[in-house]
Design a protein around this motif. Structure first.
Motif, PDB file in Angstrom:
ATOM      1  N   ARG A 121       0.833  -1.205   0.000  1.00 19.65           N
ATOM      2  CA  ARG A 121       0.000   0.000   0.000  1.00 19.65           C
ATOM      3  C   ARG A 121       0.867   1.255   0.000  1.00 19.65           C
ATOM      4  O   ARG A 121       0.557   2.246  -0.671  1.00 19.65           O
ATOM      5  N   ALA A 122       1.966   1.227   0.745  1.00 19.71           N
ATOM      6  CA  ALA A 122       2.861   2.387   0.795  1.00 19.71           C
ATOM      7  C   ALA A 122       3.501   2.641  -0.569  1.00 19.71           C
ATOM      8  O   ALA A 122       3.674   3.800  -0.979  1.00 19.71           O
ATOM      9  N   ILE A 123       3.861   1.579  -1.295  1.00 19.84           N
ATOM     10  CA  ILE A 123       4.456   1.748  -2.628  1.00 19.84           C
ATOM     11  C   ILE A 123       3.443   2.385  -3.581  1.00 19.84           C
ATOM     12  O   ILE A 123       3.777   3.309  -4.338  1.00 19.84           O
ATOM     13  N   GLN A 124       2.199   1.908  -3.552  1.00 20.01           N
ATOM     14  CA  GLN A 124       1.183   2.502  -4.424  1.00 20.01           C
ATOM     15  C   GLN A 124       0.936   3.972  -4.072  1.00 20.01           C
ATOM     16  O   GLN A 124       0.830   4.831  -4.948  1.00 20.01           O
ATOM     17  N   ASN A 125       0.882   4.275  -2.773  1.00 19.93           N
ATOM     18  CA  ASN A 125       0.694   5.673  -2.352  1.00 19.93           C
ATOM     19  C   ASN A 125       1.856   6.541  -2.797  1.00 19.93           C
ATOM     20  O   ASN A 125       1.676   7.695  -3.216  1.00 19.93           O
ATOM     21  N   SER A 126       3.068   5.999  -2.719  1.00 12.53           N
ATOM     22  CA  SER A 126       4.240   6.746  -3.151  1.00 12.53           C
ATOM     23  C   SER A 126       4.200   7.002  -4.649  1.00 12.53           C
ATOM     24  O   SER A 126       4.539   8.096  -5.121  1.00 12.53           O
ATOM     25  N   LEU A 127       3.803   5.988  -5.414  1.00  2.00           N
ATOM     26  CA  LEU A 127       3.664   6.156  -6.860  1.00  2.00           C
ATOM     27  C   LEU A 127       2.704   7.302  -7.189  1.00  2.00           C
ATOM     28  O   LEU A 127       2.984   8.153  -8.039  1.00  2.00           O
ATOM     29  N   GLU A 128       1.576   7.319  -6.518  1.00  5.74           N
ATOM     30  CA  GLU A 128       0.598   8.372  -6.767  1.00  5.74           C
ATOM     31  C   GLU A 128       1.158   9.731  -6.356  1.00  5.74           C
ATOM     32  O   GLU A 128       0.913  10.743  -7.020  1.00  5.74           O
ATOM     33  N   GLY A 129       1.932   9.747  -5.276  1.00  6.87           N
ATOM     34  CA  GLY A 129       2.547  10.996  -4.848  1.00  6.87           C
ATOM     35  C   GLY A 129       3.573  11.518  -5.836  1.00  6.87           C
ATOM     36  O   GLY A 129       3.831  12.728  -5.896  1.00  6.87           O
ATOM     37  N   LEU A 130       4.156  10.615  -6.633  1.00  5.87           N
ATOM     38  CA  LEU A 130       5.116  11.009  -7.666  1.00  5.87           C
ATOM     39  C   LEU A 130       4.424  11.426  -8.963  1.00  5.87           C
ATOM     40  O   LEU A 130       5.096  11.735  -9.954  1.00  5.87           O
ATOM     41  N   GLY A 131       3.098  11.397  -8.961  1.00  2.39           N
ATOM     42  CA  GLY A 131       2.346  11.819 -10.142  1.00  2.39           C
ATOM     43  C   GLY A 131       2.139  10.736 -11.169  1.00  2.39           C
ATOM     44  O   GLY A 131       1.743  11.017 -12.303  1.00  2.39           O
ATOM     45  N   SER A 132       2.403   9.484 -10.806  1.00  2.00           N
ATOM     46  CA  SER A 132       2.255   8.385 -11.756  1.00  2.00           C
ATOM     47  C   SER A 132       0.842   7.814 -11.704  1.00  2.00           C
ATOM     48  O   SER A 132       0.237   7.724 -10.630  1.00  2.00           O
ATOM     49  N   SER A 133       0.336   7.388 -12.855  1.00  2.00           N
ATOM     50  CA  SER A 133      -0.972   6.737 -12.919  1.00  2.00           C
ATOM     51  C   SER A 133      -0.846   5.215 -12.886  1.00  2.00           C
ATOM     52  O   SER A 133      -1.852   4.511 -12.997  1.00  2.00           O
ATOM     53  N   GLN A 134       0.378   4.699 -12.741  1.00  2.00           N
ATOM     54  CA  GLN A 134       0.573   3.249 -12.703  1.00  2.00           C
ATOM     55  C   GLN A 134      -0.125   2.643 -11.491  1.00  2.00           C
ATOM     56  O   GLN A 134      -0.172   3.244 -10.410  1.00  2.00           O
ATOM     57  N   ARG A 135      -0.643   1.441 -11.669  1.00  2.00           N
ATOM     58  CA  ARG A 135      -1.204   0.659 -10.573  1.00  2.00           C
ATOM     59  C   ARG A 135      -0.371  -0.605 -10.439  1.00  2.00           C
ATOM     60  O   ARG A 135      -0.229  -1.379 -11.387  1.00  2.00           O
ATOM     61  N   ILE A 136       0.228  -0.789  -9.289  1.00  2.00           N
ATOM     62  CA  ILE A 136       1.076  -1.960  -9.114  1.00  2.00           C
ATOM     63  C   ILE A 136       0.225  -3.228  -9.106  1.00  2.00           C
ATOM     64  O   ILE A 136      -0.972  -3.193  -8.785  1.00  2.00           O
ATOM     65  N   HIS A 137       0.832  -4.332  -9.490  1.00  2.00           N
ATOM     66  CA  HIS A 137       0.217  -5.651  -9.407  1.00  2.00           C
ATOM     67  C   HIS A 137       1.073  -6.480  -8.459  1.00  2.00           C
ATOM     68  O   HIS A 137       2.308  -6.485  -8.564  1.00  2.00           O
ATOM     69  N   THR A 138       0.432  -7.187  -7.543  1.00  2.00           N
ATOM     70  CA  THR A 138       1.178  -7.979  -6.568  1.00  2.00           C
ATOM     71  C   THR A 138       0.610  -9.388  -6.510  1.00  2.00           C
ATOM     72  O   THR A 138      -0.484  -9.666  -7.024  1.00  2.00           O
ATOM     73  N   THR A 139       1.348 -10.258  -5.865  1.00  2.00           N
ATOM     74  CA  THR A 139       0.825 -11.592  -5.572  1.00  2.00           C
ATOM     75  C   THR A 139      -0.494 -11.452  -4.823  1.00  2.00           C
ATOM     76  O   THR A 139      -0.579 -10.715  -3.846  1.00  2.00           O
ATOM     77  N   ARG A 140      -1.500 -12.153  -5.312  1.00  2.00           N
ATOM     78  CA  ARG A 140      -2.807 -12.081  -4.663  1.00  2.00           C
ATOM     79  C   ARG A 140      -2.784 -12.839  -3.339  1.00  2.00           C
ATOM     80  O   ARG A 140      -2.164 -13.903  -3.222  1.00  2.00           O
ATOM     81  N   VAL A 141      -3.480 -12.277  -2.347  1.00  2.00           N
ATOM     82  CA  VAL A 141      -3.545 -12.919  -1.040  1.00  2.00           C
ATOM     83  C   VAL A 141      -5.007 -13.111  -0.663  1.00  2.00           C
ATOM     84  O   VAL A 141      -5.902 -12.427  -1.157  1.00  2.00           O
ATOM     85  N   ASP A 142      -5.229 -14.064   0.227  1.00  2.00           N
ATOM     86  CA  ASP A 142      -6.571 -14.346   0.730  1.00  2.00           C
ATOM     87  C   ASP A 142      -6.855 -13.396   1.885  1.00  2.00           C
ATOM     88  O   ASP A 142      -6.323 -13.562   2.989  1.00  2.00           O
ATOM     89  N   VAL A 143      -7.683 -12.386   1.635  1.00  2.00           N
ATOM     90  CA  VAL A 143      -7.920 -11.356   2.655  1.00  2.00           C
ATOM     91  C   VAL A 143      -8.707 -11.898   3.838  1.00  2.00           C
ATOM     92  O   VAL A 143      -8.763 -11.251   4.894  1.00  2.00           O
ATOM     93  N   SER A 144      -9.328 -13.060   3.709  1.00  2.00           N
ATOM     94  CA  SER A 144     -10.080 -13.633   4.829  1.00  2.00           C
ATOM     95  C   SER A 144      -9.180 -14.353   5.819  1.00  2.00           C
ATOM     96  O   SER A 144      -9.620 -14.729   6.910  1.00  2.00           O
ATOM     97  N   GLN A 145      -7.917 -14.563   5.442  1.00  2.00           N
ATOM     98  CA  GLN A 145      -6.971 -15.270   6.298  1.00  2.00           C
ATOM     99  C   GLN A 145      -5.841 -14.339   6.727  1.00  2.00           C
ATOM    100  O   GLN A 145      -5.527 -13.360   6.045  1.00  2.00           O
ATOM    101  N   GLU A 146      -5.241 -14.649   7.857  1.00  2.00           N
ATOM    102  CA  GLU A 146      -4.108 -13.855   8.316  1.00  2.00           C
ATOM    103  C   GLU A 146      -2.896 -14.136   7.436  1.00  2.00           C
ATOM    104  O   GLU A 146      -2.579 -15.296   7.141  1.00  2.00           O
TER     105      GLU A 146
END
Length: 674
Positions: free
Chosen positions: A207-232
């Motif tokens: 989340r911090a990397i995506q926020n930093s990208l937006e702060g740099l004026g970039s419209s890129q959206r990072i893609h990451t390994t998908r995780v199961d949000v229902s599990q820790e």
């Protein structure tokens, strides 16, 4: 970690003509050398040994990537270059497959060893996890490999943070710039991750990397390994938390379920091994009475502890929970040992059927779920308990269970919780005719009239304001002596008469006005005044100690403002504490405090040196971090689901005052407030 980057590529085409079939002319990436230097330093700052490879050809990419993914010690591979989905450039990207993306080497020759998606596949087969940070066009292809999406998060050994989606370009190294910025933030403050957590968590970093990208004026959206949000999420060892304090004790404390953990925090348990000043003292007769009752499983019924804000309700109940709740004893056995040494008769026996609920900000559903969990009642996942079901199941337990329920007045709906749950529990009976539960409740008077009346009928009401003044004075004297005896300037033998006179005078002053004492609990006032004394020079003699003791404020507002007024950063600190006062549940994260606190800061004034109202963005966050550290005495911490630290005030009376008076007070306004 392995860092590979390519700036220059061969040019084969006539600059005035078309590229030859099957060939691509890759433009130069002039930003790569500067980013490589910055990333090299950033990764070293978070603790990595960096193998930096500039301008690798296909053979070098193949050798270094293969060595990295098969290594037992390489944790991160970061690639920065052009990216393409096709190894055979005479074919279309679709024909090359949707899950392939190649790093273009300095020779521009693709093939074996340049397919990043293949690196990921091989890494997953290894024994240790590897993270791939991929700054290429279409890098997202490596993050969503179909065969790995079916692997449980806890068994996945290849993780990817990609600069962009599977079919989108990446621009000007902005992703790597954002990664470097986040690495620098991790080195500085661990993204505000709790000291109980060894590694900064995956969702916090991404989340911090995506926020930093937006702060740099970039419209890129990072893609990451998908995780199961229902599990820790599993603990991923990629980003060490510089705030981590080694040792299992703090980690165990934060593994205790939140409604129970609050008792540990309110008792100052995290300081028990290091700081004597926060130790619970006094209330011996009340502890003896309640501990004996909690240990007697032949009886049930209701006991209620009430009193003014700061009279010690939560501390009293916290001492009982920390001595008798098995989860707390396992996490922090030193607390029980300390309480036992102080007063063996005031210590509960360890009890597997003792449940504890601190109801701050919780509703009835959350409370019943936690009670059922602690009593180990049979349950199904996602079961929603009714009061009738809870009473029915509790009646089948082998012995009468105990429930310590604190801060009723701070619940989401105190009246509903009292009428719908607590009063029915107090009146319920087991099949053998005994009371269903031993229920001990801590609350202020105003929301709990019916409960107080019910407890009073059977002699179960304990009003801490009705304790004889002499007993309160003796307990206050012990509290102040412990506090002063822990301060370096008061430890020498010649200071004994000074600290004795000071403790006795403070205890006497805080108990001489009975009405004022019942408005603001003297223990809370004494605790903050002890904090003030820690920053002042020792009185020269006994007479000076008595004079110092007579200056103790008689109310919470008085003593808080006294402490803040003496600090050079007092106005900014007051604004931060006022922001935290509005936190619900387990507290506010640093970002929320920084968003709210400037509202309560004084108007910017260069002469006054107030920087909170003038700071912006990262400077503001950094300033707030410093103020949270400076005000740690007034704070309790929790852990958000993403591992970040949550802050709340250590006492509800303090929160009530600052919510009512969040803005700086002048002398006239302060007199009215007090």
């Amino acid at each position: 970690m392995l860092l590979m980057g390519v700036e220059r590529f061969p040019t084969t085409a006539d600059p005035h003509g078309e590229p030859a079939p099957g060939h691509t002319d890759w433009p130069r990436l002039p930003f790569v050398p500067g980013l490589m230097s910055r990333l090299d330093l950033a990764y070293k700052r978070v603790g990595y040994e960096v193998l930096s490879v500039a301008e690798p050809d296909r053979r070098a990419v193949m050798l270094h990537s293969d060595a990295a993914v098969h290594s037992s010690t390489t944790r991160i591979v970061h690639a920065l270059s052009h990216g393409t989905p096709a190894a055979d450039l005479s074919r279309s990207p679709a024909a090359a497959g949707q899950e392939h993306v190649h790093m273009v080497p300095a020779c521009a020759t693709l093939g074996t060893g340049t397919d990043v998606s293949q690196w990921v596949r091989i890494a997953h087969q290894q024994a240790q996890p590897t993270l791939f940070v991929i700054d290429l066009c279409r890098a997202g292809r490596s993050a969503r490999l179909s065969e790995l999406t079916r692997v449980p998060d806890g068994e996945l050994n290849a993780w990817v943070i990609a600069a962009t989606s599977p079919d989108r370009p990446a621009y000007d190294g902005r992703f790597s710039e954002a990664v470097a910025e986040v690495l620098e933030q991790i080195a500085d403050h661990g993204l505000d991750t709790s000291p109980s957590i060894r590694f900064v968590r995956w969702d916090r970093v991404t989340r911090a990397i995506q926020n930093s990208l937006e702060g740099l004026g970039s419209s890129q959206r990072i893609h990451t390994t998908r995780v199961d949000v229902s599990q820790e999420l599993p603990e991923l060892p990629f980003f060490p938390n510089p705030r981590w304090r080694p040792g299992t004790r703090l980690e165990k404390l934060h593994d205790v379920v939140p409604p129970v953990r609050a008792f540990v925090a309110d008792l100052g348990a995290e300081h028990f091994m290091d700081r004597v000043d926060d130790h619970f003292v006094g209330r011996q007769s009340q502890l003896h009475w309640l501990a004996a009752w909690l240990d007697d499983d032949r009886v049930g019924g209701l006991r209620v502890v009430t009193g003014a804000p700061g009279s010690g309700k939560s501390a009293l109940l916290g001492a009982l929970v920390c001595s008798g709740h098995e989860a707390v004893i396992d996490a922090a056995p030193d607390i029980r040992a300390y309480l036992s040494a102080q007063s063996p008769e005031g210590v509960c026996s360890p009890n597997p059927l003792l449940a504890a609920i601190h109801s701050r900000g919780r509703d009835i559903d959350a409370v019943m779920t936690s009670i059922a969990l602690q009593w180990r009642l049979p349950s199904e996942p996602e079961r929603r308990w009714s009061v009738a079901d809870l009473i029915s199941e509790a009646g089948t337990l082998p012995a009468v269970p105990a429930l310590v329920f604190d801060a009723l007045d701070e619940a989401e709906d105190p009246d509903d919780l009292m009428k719908s749950l607590l009063i029915p529990l107090a009146g319920a009976v087991r099949p053998d005719g005994r009371s269903l539960v031993r229920l001990l409740v801590g609350t202020r008077r105003w929301p709990a009239g019916p409960l107080l009346t019910l407890a009073g009928r059977d002699g179960g009401l304990l009003d801490l304001d009705d304790v004889p003044v002499e007993e309160i004075r003796s307990d206050l004297r012990s509290h102040m002596l412990r506090r002063l005896s822990s301060l370096p300037q008061y430890i020498p033998p010649e200071q004994r008469p000074i600290r004795t006179a000071l403790a006795e005078t403070v205890a006497e002053a805080l108990t001489e006005e009975t009405d004022r004492m019942h408005e603001w609990g003297p223990f809370l006032v004494a605790r903050i005044f002890g904090h003030v004394l820690a920053t002042q020079p020792v009185p020269d003699n006994v007479d000076a100690a008595v004079a110092r003791g007579r200056t103790v404020p008689r109310s919470l507002p008085d003593v808080l403002e006294l402490d803040l007024d003496r600090r050079p950063d007092g106005k900014d600190l007051r604004a931060v504490l006022a922001a935290v006062a509005f936190a619900k549940g387990d507290g506010f994260p640093t970002e929320a405090v920084a968003a709210v606190a400037p509202e309560f800061a004084p108007t910017p004034n260069v002469a006054a040196g107030c920087s909170l109202a003038r700071a912006t963005d990262q400077d503001l966050l950094q300033h707030v971090r410093g103020l949270l550290d400076a005000g740690s005495f007034y704070l309790r911490t929790g852990v958000e689901t993403d591992g970040s630290t949550l802050y709340r005030l250590f006492h509800q009376g303090l929160a009530d005052y600052l919510q009512a008076h969040p803005y700086p007070l002048d002398s006239a306004t302060r007199s009215e407030a007090i």
